[in-house]
Design an enzyme around this catalytic site. Structure first.
Site, mmCIF file in Angstrom:
data_model
loop_
_atom_site.group_PDB
_atom_site.id
_atom_site.type_symbol
_atom_site.label_atom_id
_atom_site.label_comp_id
_atom_site.label_asym_id
_atom_site.label_seq_id
_atom_site.Cartn_x
_atom_site.Cartn_y
_atom_site.Cartn_z
ATOM 1 N N GLU A 89 -10.216 33.316 65.903
ATOM 2 C CA GLU A 89 -10.464 34.750 65.878
ATOM 3 C C GLU A 89 -10.057 35.491 67.150
ATOM 4 O O GLU A 89 -9.743 36.673 67.098
ATOM 5 C CB GLU A 89 -11.953 35.014 65.600
ATOM 6 C CG GLU A 89 -12.423 34.562 64.226
ATOM 7 C CD GLU A 89 -11.782 35.357 63.107
ATOM 8 O OE1 GLU A 89 -11.491 36.552 63.311
ATOM 9 O OE2 GLU A 89 -11.560 34.781 62.019
ATOM 10 N N SER B 291 -62.878 30.644 23.661
ATOM 11 C CA SER B 291 -64.253 30.298 24.051
ATOM 12 C C SER B 291 -64.499 30.425 25.547
ATOM 13 O O SER B 291 -65.651 30.426 25.988
ATOM 14 C CB SER B 291 -64.571 28.874 23.600
ATOM 15 O OG SER B 291 -64.582 28.806 22.187
#
Length: 570
Positions: A113, A444
């Site tokens: 770079e 229940s």
């Protein structure tokens, strides 16, 4: 008087100017108008240039921002016993100091770079001129000229837009960065904010996403691959395009060889190394408690509005109530139960053609292949998937998968200690949590709330009621005659025995004779059930839908001597 002479096209015009006062006034008037227009243009240009300079300066980072850069950091979520459960982020980023970043990675970056990184002061003018010549000759942008410092300026402070203004700001900011930081600090910041694809920002996240290891463990070839991907993370994604990834890796290795960072022997050895990718990244993303993690995220978003923080950018550290050891036991228990229940379900389940066609139609129309197909090709894709045995089998398997919602709460504190929200907990990302985001009839499991009201109303657990058929006249005039599960009835039974044996008709009698409906509903809400409960006798048998997390929390009241503790997640 050159401008005045411009008006004299001939000697006659010149004579007329000096001899004719009216003509002379016309000429002078035109000169003044031209001068005025020229002045207006110059002032407009000066104002425009000044305005542009102001606009340019306004877009630059402040001195405070330069001295205190604040890259977006992921929020980390930990369990009660200190285990990392996951992260929330837009940019998955964790900060790694320069001494923990391998030298090969830094050298690969410089070689590829910015080879003059240690010699320039933010801008490489030679490189800029060369790039301009190449771009002009090719009539398109073929080569960039941004230094590492300029790229850092763009990534940290500026946008990614392609414009002359952004490039000027980038250059000015790069110079300011060079004045405020050392070269090592610039490299450290750059490698901690750079985007490597797959939501990985910074070398720490990229190392784990692609290789399942920390940066200091990266090989030379792996360092070269990560640097190569910076140019275009999507194009060089090694999971999707391994051939492209290898090519760009070898380009970076060649750059390192040319610049003298590696030897010929190291170059050849690195080129022969396979990609060695982290193929198990899906499970790493999900973690041990993905449903709980998503539940925490939703709670944090609510708090963020109140307290003004951003869970995706502010790098928060969140400690939760979940116990990682209990969570693992929960996962094991759920898996064992699901495997057995799935086998039993598969034995009795039979597909009918109408239902299967409806399920397949929905699955096909929601599949990526169908959605992404050209409108003229959708019918063809539809038929292909419909006749694809593997696809059909996968749809049938998913449609008949038994689901689960599991949550464990510590009654004395309200802490959520474990949570499993679905059967696909191993690959869950976002989706339905069957512990927190659904409503189901508790059956229940609701009866204890009815009996609680009766006990609080002064009736002893030894109080007896008839275990005989009962008929209820409903609001619409219809008759409802509940029955017991086993179809049998008997004489009188105590409240204690009726609850123990879960006798339906006695629960309805309790609601009619000992525990008024509205009082039962009020108790259920006070104990932690927040969903609406309709005032019907059938709620004694659990027909009112509730959120599993809420009824679990409400059950904690029984274990905590009648005291309800609000749930606490973190």
């Amino acid at each position: 008087m050159k401008r005045l002479r411009d008006y004299f096209k001939s000697e006659i015009d010149r004579e007329r100017y000096f001899n004719d006062p009216e003509y002379r006034r016309q000429i002078l008037k035109k000169l003044k108008q031209s001068e005025k227009i020229r002045t207006i243009i110059l002032i407009s240009l000066a104002l425009s240039f000044t305005a542009y300079l102001i606009y340019l300066v306004i877009g630059l980072p402040s001195l405070q921002q330069l001295e205190n850069p604040t890259p977006e950091l992921a929020t980390k979520v930990y369990s009660y016993d200190g285990e990392l459960l996951g992260q929330f982020y837009i940019k998955q980023r964790a900060y790694t100091p320069i001494d923990s970043i391998p030298k090969n990675l830094i050298n690969a970056l410089i070689a590829t770079e910015d080879r003059k990184f240690y010699r320039h002061w933010g801008i490489d003018f030679d490189r800029v001129l060369k790039a301009m010549v190449k771009n002009i000759l090719s009539f398109k942008i073929r080569e960039g000229a941004s230094t590492i410092t300029q790229q850092l300026a763009r990534n940290l402070y500026l946008s990614q837009e392609l414009s002359l203004t952004r490039k000027i700001r980038e250059a000015i900011t790069a110079i300011q960065i060079e004045r405020n930081y050392t070269k090592e600090e610039i490299l450290e910041m750059y490698l901690n904010i750079a985007y490597f694809g797959m939501s990985a920002y910074g070398v720490e996240s990229a190392s784990f996403v692609y290789f399942g290891k920390s940066p200091r463990e990266l090989t030379l070839a792996e360092c070269a691959l990560l640097v190569g991907m910076l140019r275009s993370p999507a194009r060089y994604n090694p999971f999707e395009y391994p051939d492209r990834a290898i090519k760009i890796r070898d380009v970076v290795l060649k750059n390192m060889l040319i610049t003298g960072f590696i030897t010929e022997e190291e170059y050849e050895k690195a080129r022969k190394e396979p990609l060695n990718l982290n193929r198990g990244r899906e499970y790493i993303y999900s973690g041990i408690a993905p449903h709980f993690l998503e539940y925490v995220r939703l709670q944090l978003l609510k708090k963020a509005e109140k307290y003004g923080f951003n869970i995706y950018k502010d790098g928060l550290i969140v400690y939760t109530t979940l116990d990682a050891r209990m969570q693992r036991h929960a996962i094991k228990a759920v898996k064992e139960q699901l495997d057995e229940l799935q086998k039993e379900f598969d034995k009795v389940w039979k597909w009918n053609r109408e239902l299967l066609n409806a399920v397949l139609d929905k699955a096909i129309k929601q599949s990526p292949k169908y959605l992404e197909a050209d409108p003229l090709e959708k019918d063809k894709v539809y038929r292909e998937l419909l006749n694809n045995k593997a696809f059909v089998d996968s749809v049938k398997r998913e449609a008949t998968r038994i689901q689960v919602g599991f949550v464990a709460i510590e009654p004395q504190t309200g802490y959520i200690k474990a949570m499993v929200g679905s059967s696909n907990f191993e690959i869950f990302k976002y989706g339905l949590n069957h512990a927190t985001q659904i409503k189901r009839q508790p059956g229940s499991a609701f009866k204890p709330f009815v009996y609680t009201v009766a006990i609080d109303n002064g009736y002893s657990p030894a109080y007896q009621l008839l275990n005989q058929p009962i008929t209820v006249i409903m609001a619409n005039g219809e008759k409802w005659t509940p029955s017991n599960f086993d179809g049998t009835f008997g004489g009188k039974v105590t409240l204690r025995e009726a609850l123990k044996m879960s006798i339906n008709v006695v629960a309805v009698r309790v609601l009619q004779e000992l525990a008024p409906i509205n009082q039962v509903i009020d108790y259920a809400h006070r104990m932690g059930i927040k969903t609406e409960i309709p005032p019907f006798e059938s709620i004694a048998l659990g027909t009112a839908e509730v959120v599993p997390l809420e009824i679990t929390s409400a059950y904690g009241v029984f274990a905590n001597e009648g005291v309800y503790v609000e749930r606490l997640e973190f």
